[in-house]
Design a protein around this motif. Structure first.
Motif, short mmCIF file in Angstrom:
data_model
loop_
_atom_site.label_atom_id
_atom_site.label_comp_id
_atom_site.label_asym_id
_atom_site.label_seq_id
_atom_site.Cartn_x
_atom_site.Cartn_y
_atom_site.Cartn_z
N MET A 244 -35.83 -0.50 48.05
CA MET A 244 -34.59 0.27 47.97
C MET A 244 -33.94 0.42 49.33
O MET A 244 -32.72 0.37 49.46
N ASN A 245 -34.75 0.59 50.36
CA ASN A 245 -34.23 0.86 51.70
C ASN A 245 -33.59 -0.37 52.36
O ASN A 245 -32.88 -0.23 53.36
N LYS A 246 -33.83 -1.55 51.80
CA LYS A 246 -33.31 -2.77 52.41
C LYS A 246 -31.89 -3.10 51.98
O LYS A 246 -31.33 -4.10 52.40
N THR A 247 -31.31 -2.27 51.13
CA THR A 247 -29.96 -2.55 50.64
C THR A 247 -28.99 -1.47 51.12
O THR A 247 -29.39 -0.41 51.59
N GLY A 248 -27.70 -1.76 50.96
CA GLY A 248 -26.68 -0.85 51.46
C GLY A 248 -26.20 0.19 50.47
O GLY A 248 -25.37 1.03 50.80
N GLY A 249 -26.72 0.14 49.24
CA GLY A 249 -26.28 1.11 48.24
C GLY A 249 -26.63 2.53 48.66
O GLY A 249 -27.78 2.82 48.99
N ALA A 250 -25.65 3.43 48.65
CA ALA A 250 -25.88 4.78 49.17
C ALA A 250 -26.31 5.77 48.10
O ALA A 250 -27.18 6.60 48.33
N ARG A 251 -25.71 5.68 46.93
CA ARG A 251 -25.94 6.68 45.88
C ARG A 251 -27.08 6.22 44.98
O ARG A 251 -26.95 5.26 44.24
N VAL A 252 -28.21 6.93 45.04
CA VAL A 252 -29.42 6.51 44.32
C VAL A 252 -29.83 7.58 43.32
O VAL A 252 -29.88 8.77 43.65
N LEU A 253 -30.15 7.14 42.11
CA LEU A 253 -30.72 8.03 41.09
C LEU A 253 -32.16 7.62 40.88
O LEU A 253 -32.45 6.46 40.58
N GLU A 254 -33.09 8.58 41.05
CA GLU A 254 -34.50 8.32 40.73
C GLU A 254 -34.83 8.99 39.41
O GLU A 254 -34.77 10.22 39.28
N ILE A 255 -35.19 8.18 38.43
CA ILE A 255 -35.60 8.65 37.11
C ILE A 255 -37.07 9.05 37.18
O ILE A 255 -37.91 8.30 37.68
N GLY A 256 -37.40 10.23 36.66
CA GLY A 256 -38.80 10.67 36.68
C GLY A 256 -39.28 10.92 38.10
O GLY A 256 -40.35 10.43 38.50
N VAL A 257 -38.55 11.72 38.84
CA VAL A 257 -38.88 11.95 40.25
C VAL A 257 -40.17 12.72 40.42
O VAL A 257 -40.81 12.68 41.47
N GLY A 258 -40.62 13.43 39.37
CA GLY A 258 -41.90 14.12 39.42
C GLY A 258 -41.97 15.17 40.51
O GLY A 258 -41.06 15.98 40.68
N THR A 259 -43.05 15.13 41.28
CA THR A 259 -43.23 16.10 42.36
C THR A 259 -42.54 15.66 43.65
O THR A 259 -42.72 16.29 44.69
N GLY A 260 -41.80 14.56 43.59
CA GLY A 260 -41.03 14.12 44.75
C GLY A 260 -41.83 13.37 45.80
O GLY A 260 -41.43 13.31 46.97
N LEU A 261 -42.94 12.76 45.40
CA LEU A 261 -43.77 12.04 46.36
C LEU A 261 -43.00 10.95 47.11
O LEU A 261 -43.27 10.68 48.28
N SER A 262 -42.05 10.33 46.45
CA SER A 262 -41.30 9.22 47.07
C SER A 262 -40.19 9.70 48.01
O SER A 262 -39.73 8.93 48.85
N LEU A 263 -39.74 10.92 47.86
CA LEU A 263 -38.51 11.36 48.54
C LEU A 263 -38.55 11.25 50.06
O LEU A 263 -37.55 10.84 50.66
N PRO A 264 -39.66 11.58 50.73
CA PRO A 264 -39.65 11.48 52.20
C PRO A 264 -39.54 10.04 52.70
O PRO A 264 -39.22 9.83 53.88
N ASP A 265 -39.81 9.05 51.85
CA ASP A 265 -39.84 7.66 52.30
C ASP A 265 -38.48 6.98 52.25
O ASP A 265 -38.32 5.89 52.82
#
Length: 215
Positions: free
Chosen positions: A48-69
């Motif tokens: 996800m970080n390798k592209t220029g798309g700014a607006r991201v929706l995460e489905i099933g974000v859960g406890t947010g483990l991915s958010l800091p990355d």
């Protein structure tokens, strides 16, 4: 609107079961599932970080483990059906001062409360075998993603071994996911513009799939 195939895959889950299961999982989710999904989560967010798309929706974000990355240039909106999981995600956002997280919303992934073409990218990690109707979830992901935007899915798929896992179908409600979930259960006969489909650790149990949104 993205079209949904009328004949859905046979389901062994319902929304109430999923909600109850993740209410049960929430207190120890990070401890148990965090390490198990670590490689798939890291590989997905790196993509996800390798592209220029700014607006991201995460489905099933859960406890947010991915958010800091996520790169801080990404504006992240996360949704989940579990209020207990979202409360932990909200705590993580505040503790780590993740100002690029625009919102964490309790929402059904099969009935997203966003307008068409709202996001540049939509991602679902370890979600498609959890939702009751994965094709409806994918259709909603396509609807809210802009034309030619990216949809990224990381999930286990039991292709080639489904017959060996059929015995576990009856446990799906208790587990909160389908062990015998196959790629065909997600896509059916609907053509998809698959950009990449690659295995991820551990032991290539999961696959990382990138789609270009042509719906």
């Amino acid at each position: 609107m993205a079209e949904v195939i009328a004949k859905q895959v046979r389901t062994f889950l319902d929304q109430d079961e999923v909600t109850r299961t993740y209410r049960r999982y929430a207190p120890f989710y990070d401890l148990v599932f965090g390490p198990a999904f670590h490689f798939g989560r890291k590989r997905t967010v790196e993509k996800m970080n390798k592209t220029g798309g700014a607006r991201v929706l995460e489905i099933g974000v859960g406890t947010g483990l991915s958010l800091p990355d996520y790169d801080r240039s990404k504006i992240i909106t996360g949704i989940d059906v579990s209020g207990e999981m979202l409360r932990r995600a909200d705590r993580r956002v505040k503790e780590e001062r993740l100002r690029n997280v625009a919102g964490l919303l309790r929402m059904d992934a099969e009935q997203l409360g966003f307008a068409d073409n709202t996001f540049d990218e939509v991602v679902a990690m370890f979600v498609m075998s959890v939702v009751p109707n994965p094709r409806q979830c994918l259709a909603e992901m396509q609807r809210v993603c802009r034309p030619d935007g990216r949809i990224v899915i990381c999930n286990h798929f039991a292709n080639g071994g489904k017959s060996l896992l059929k015995w576990s179908d009856g446990l799906s409600g208790w587990l909160g996911w389908r062990p015998a979930f196959c790629l065909g259960d997600l896509f059916g006969n609907t053509p998809q513009h698959v950009v990449s489909n690659s295995p991820v650790p551990p032991f290539s149990l999961f696959r990382l799939i990138e789609l270009r949104n042509t719906a």
